[in-house]
Design a protein around this motif. Structure first.
Motif, PDB file in Angstrom:
ATOM      1  N   ILE A   1     -35.673 -22.405 -17.441  1.00 29.18           N
ATOM      2  CA  ILE A   1     -35.869 -21.900 -18.791  1.00 29.18           C
ATOM      3  C   ILE A   1     -36.084 -23.119 -19.683  1.00 29.18           C
ATOM      4  N   ARG A   2     -37.127 -23.081 -20.499  1.00 27.61           N
ATOM      5  CA  ARG A   2     -37.447 -24.204 -21.376  1.00 27.61           C
ATOM      6  C   ARG A   2     -37.424 -23.742 -22.826  1.00 27.61           C
ATOM      7  N   ASP A   3     -36.612 -24.388 -23.641  1.00 28.52           N
ATOM      8  CA  ASP A   3     -36.615 -24.123 -25.075  1.00 28.52           C
ATOM      9  C   ASP A   3     -37.834 -24.785 -25.703  1.00 28.52           C
ATOM     10  N   LEU A   4     -38.522 -24.056 -26.572  1.00 29.18           N
ATOM     11  CA  LEU A   4     -39.757 -24.561 -27.186  1.00 29.18           C
ATOM     12  C   LEU A   4     -39.499 -25.007 -28.629  1.00 29.18           C
ATOM     13  N   ASN A   5     -38.454 -25.825 -28.784  1.00 24.49           N
ATOM     14  CA  ASN A   5     -38.072 -26.321 -30.117  1.00 24.49           C
ATOM     15  C   ASN A   5     -37.838 -25.169 -31.085  1.00 24.49           C
ATOM     16  N   SER A   6     -37.159 -24.142 -30.603  1.00 23.83           N
ATOM     17  CA  SER A   6     -36.882 -22.967 -31.436  1.00 23.83           C
ATOM     18  C   SER A   6     -35.940 -23.327 -32.572  1.00 23.83           C
ATOM     19  N   THR A   7     -35.994 -22.529 -33.634  1.00 25.24           N
ATOM     20  CA  THR A   7     -35.161 -22.802 -34.809  1.00 25.24           C
ATOM     21  C   THR A   7     -33.680 -22.640 -34.507  1.00 25.24           C
ATOM     22  N   ASN A   8     -33.312 -21.578 -33.795  1.00 26.19           N
ATOM     23  CA  ASN A   8     -31.899 -21.265 -33.575  1.00 26.19           C
ATOM     24  C   ASN A   8     -31.416 -21.553 -32.157  1.00 26.19           C
ATOM     25  N   GLY A   9     -32.296 -22.101 -31.326  1.00 31.70           N
ATOM     26  CA  GLY A   9     -31.857 -22.553 -30.020  1.00 31.70           C
ATOM     27  C   GLY A   9     -31.879 -21.498 -28.929  1.00 31.70           C
ATOM     28  N   THR A  10     -31.898 -21.994 -27.698  1.00 28.15           N
ATOM     29  CA  THR A  10     -31.788 -21.170 -26.498  1.00 28.15           C
ATOM     30  C   THR A  10     -30.509 -21.581 -25.782  1.00 28.15           C
ATOM     31  N   PHE A  11     -29.768 -20.590 -25.286  1.00 29.93           N
ATOM     32  CA  PHE A  11     -28.468 -20.866 -24.688  1.00 29.93           C
ATOM     33  C   PHE A  11     -28.440 -20.365 -23.251  1.00 29.93           C
ATOM     34  N   VAL A  12     -27.805 -21.131 -22.376  1.00 30.33           N
ATOM     35  CA  VAL A  12     -27.569 -20.712 -20.997  1.00 30.33           C
ATOM     36  C   VAL A  12     -26.067 -20.733 -20.760  1.00 30.33           C
ATOM     37  N   ASN A  13     -25.520 -19.575 -20.448  1.00 29.07           N
ATOM     38  CA  ASN A  13     -24.069 -19.431 -20.242  1.00 29.07           C
ATOM     39  C   ASN A  13     -23.273 -19.989 -21.427  1.00 29.07           C
ATOM     40  N   GLY A  14     -23.815 -19.749 -22.625  1.00 27.40           N
ATOM     41  CA  GLY A  14     -23.119 -20.142 -23.848  1.00 27.40           C
ATOM     42  C   GLY A  14     -23.371 -21.551 -24.321  1.00 27.40           C
ATOM     43  N   GLU A  15     -24.114 -22.349 -23.539  1.00 26.50           N
ATOM     44  CA  GLU A  15     -24.383 -23.743 -23.914  1.00 26.50           C
ATOM     45  C   GLU A  15     -25.837 -23.895 -24.364  1.00 26.50           C
ATOM     46  N   SER A  16     -26.024 -24.586 -25.486  1.00 24.60           N
ATOM     47  CA  SER A  16     -27.366 -24.834 -25.993  1.00 24.60           C
ATOM     48  C   SER A  16     -28.097 -25.800 -25.060  1.00 24.60           C
ATOM     49  N   ILE A  17     -29.389 -25.530 -24.820  1.00 25.12           N
ATOM     50  CA  ILE A  17     -30.177 -26.394 -23.942  1.00 25.12           C
ATOM     51  C   ILE A  17     -31.276 -27.095 -24.742  1.00 25.12           C
ATOM     52  N   LYS A  18     -31.752 -28.186 -24.193  1.00 26.35           N
ATOM     53  CA  LYS A  18     -32.899 -28.900 -24.749  1.00 26.35           C
ATOM     54  C   LYS A  18     -33.934 -29.068 -23.636  1.00 26.35           C
TER      55      LYS A  18
END
Length: 217
Positions: free
Chosen positions: A61-78
């Protein structure tokens, strides 16, 4: 090496929406824009929020510099994050669970998932909405109607006395029960397929009322 079997994704939202799909494409885009493969229609989701990617090394899963972030198992990813069996991806109000095909065994869905899917009547206290078989009730209930249904939903399957309804909905110790009966009548008019033969909001004579959220009781 990847298995020939496609992994699975489940998508769950607080409004009762539930979907299962096989992840067969190399890329699945996620976001608020209608051009995405997985559309998250929520103001906290970015138009191009995240992307599911697969290659010979694994599933990501890749976060695309979203405003509010993407989380995996409760942890924010970059950037890109390697997925493992049963990882939960959170995008705004949506939970996407990844099931690795090599780790998946056949069997029933967890009881809590089945209950959420099978409920005919759901009350979302945060959004102040009522869903009947997955559809938001429109126009919405009045404040008192919602408060009554919310109370019964919080105690679903249990009988709630008229005295308790009076205290919780009107904040009265002594109350005219005819007003409660009239309120129940109005709610039944909105949520029941046949208000003359209710299958959800039931009368327990001499005791009070109870809510059954599935009609196959």
């Amino acid at each position: 090496m990847q298995s020939d079997s496609a992994p699975k994704l489940t998508i769950k939202r607080p409004d009762g929406y539930y979907q299962e799909l096989e992840w067969e494409s190399e890329v699945l885009t996620i976001g608020r824009d209608g051009a995405n493969d997985l559309i998250i229609d929520h103001p906290l989701a970015s138009r191009r929020h995240a992307r599911l990617e697969r290659d010979e090394t694994g599933y990501y899963i890749r976060d695309l510099n979203s405003t509010n972030g993407t989380f995996v198992n409760g942890e924010s990813i970059k950037g890109a994050h390697l997925l493992h069996h049963r990882d939960e991806i959170i995008v705004s109000d949506t939970i996407i669970t990844f099931y690795d095909s090599d780790a998946t065994v056949r069997g029933p869905l967890p009881p809590e998932v089945l209950r959420a899917v099978q409920e005919d009547v759901r009350v979302d206290s945060q959004a102040k909405t009522v869903l009947i078989k997955g559809q938001v009730l429109d126009p919405p209930l009045t404040v008192k109607e919602f408060q009554l249904l919310e109370l019964l939903y919080s105690r679903k399957g249990q009988v709630v006395s008229k005295d308790e309804i009076a205290r919780k909905v009107w904040d009265y110790e002594i109350f005219d029960y005819n007003a409660i009966d009239a309120l129940v009548y109005r709610v039944r008019q909105r949520i029941e397929p046949n208000s003359n033969n209710p299958c959800y909001l039931l009368t327990q004579r001499g005791f009070g009322y109870k809510l059954v959220t599935s009609s196959d009781r």
